[in-house]
Design an enzyme around this catalytic site. Sequence first.
Site, short mmCIF file in Angstrom:
data_model
loop_
_atom_site.label_atom_id
_atom_site.label_comp_id
_atom_site.label_asym_id
_atom_site.label_seq_id
_atom_site.Cartn_x
_atom_site.Cartn_y
_atom_site.Cartn_z
CG HIS A 114 0.12 6.07 -0.72
ND1 HIS A 114 -0.89 6.63 -1.46
CD2 HIS A 114 -0.49 5.41 0.31
CE1 HIS A 114 -2.06 6.32 -0.92
NE2 HIS A 114 -1.85 5.56 0.15
CG HIS A 161 -1.83 1.13 1.35
ND1 HIS A 161 -3.13 1.10 0.94
CD2 HIS A 161 -1.63 2.40 1.84
CE1 HIS A 161 -3.71 2.27 1.16
NE2 HIS A 161 -2.81 3.07 1.72
CD GLU A 162 1.57 3.74 3.60
OE1 GLU A 162 1.97 4.79 3.07
OE2 GLU A 162 0.45 3.64 4.13
#
Length: 511
Positions: A167, A163-164
């Site tokens: 980003h 997820h990160e």
Amino acid sequence: MIPIPVVVCVLGGWCAVYLLDTVLRQSSASVKSSYESWLSANGLSLSPFHIRWHTSLFNRLFARCAHFNPHFLYIWFSAGMVFGVVAMFGSVVLLSRTLMQTLAQMMAETPEGSHEQVLQVVLPRLNHIFTVLSVDGQVPGVNLPVSQLAYFFVAILVSGLIHEFGHGVAALREQVRLNGFGMFMFVIYPGAFVDLFTAHLNLISPVQQLRIFCAGVWHNFMLCVAAVCFLLLLPLLLFPFYYTGAGALVTEVVEGSPSSGPRGLFVGDLVTHLEDCSVKGVEDWHSCIHQLANQPQSGYCVPTATLQLNRAAGRAYKRLDGTMECCSNNSLTDLCFAYSNNLESKLFACLPARKTIQASRTCHTNADCQTDFSPSLCVIPSLENQTRLIRVKHAPQADMLFVGYPSHLQFSVSLTNFVPRLGFLHLDLPVMLETLSKYLVSLSGALAVVNAVPCFALDGQWMLTAFLEATLCSLIPEKSNRELLGFFILLGGSALLAANVALGLWMVTAR
């Protein structure tokens, strides 16, 4: 529930860390300065039940990924932006339906599956969407077996990292500086984060911001898809070492359960039939048990001469539930069987179960036994309500005869579809890969859905803000009005998510 030693270890460990941190901070000035310098140099910060690590060591790796094939990355993150917007609105619909279903279940007199639903905290009934594994929102030790904790935490950590990572790469691609990457642990839950330069983030366009904010849920969704593909391809990937379709291989038998014992199942046994229901894999095992549980008890063709020698009509009596018994309560090998002949409609005989069933064909009426050379009748076990006699075939061993509730058989044995081709191959390897992949599907998918909710402190908050800025500038020229609209949407989304979490927790803990 969570074992007491585990609770003691977790609380004791955190108390020891916090106590050590407090002692070092309140020591002499030199010790305190050295300790704080060491924490700062290593990017560590401590607070009660929370430890955080921040580093810039991976900035170069993020930068390399952000400059890999710019055209592809543009298409990739643009697709992620579209998915994120759809997921943001879809999550509201999903949460609304989930809330209505949960309320309906709470008000029902007999909630369906109250003893079988698992992991319903973050999103109750998320298993309707992620049916590959019924893992929705999990509370370790409450509705998550302790034996599954390792898979659970590894899946959470991998989902958070992916997820990160999304980003971070999306931010660098949009020329937003990445200050660093970090990981944390809150009580027992691991997580990750990226530290972006806010000034750069505020300077780019709303569409660029939307690509960055949607990248996390997009990568979680793609991880979910990748895990599903891995599950589907697992038989092919393991084909040189394991084969499937021959039956369900036993990997664990609960000690003391009806499936254990000298005549029970053992690790390594290959189950091929439950009565006449063919078992080619784990799915067949569950469907056969469901079929046997919902159909009338099967009978067995027994020679008429055997029944005449064992007739027990005079000794039959009713049990408390209204069913008939004709054997001694002390008998561990005999069962009461009911049958009928042309003269009398209901007769009973106490027969040795294994000898009667072992070489007999299944039947439902006397007509099913007419093909036998010797005169035979169909005898049906006279058992207590809802219990079944099930013949489990696992050659070359003798058939296991199970008497009890079918669900007890179903959940007292762990099985796998994969049978090793060579003796030294571990039985649990395919199970471990399957289980981890299923947890990744469920948790990564749930993380994508939950983070897309327009709720304060989640990705959905920033996704909604950027979406409103990108779409409503001409319709609502005043920025303050757009912010006010966004605030009320976020308020509604937060209340919706909180209601689902609260009701889900109540369902898990109160039932």
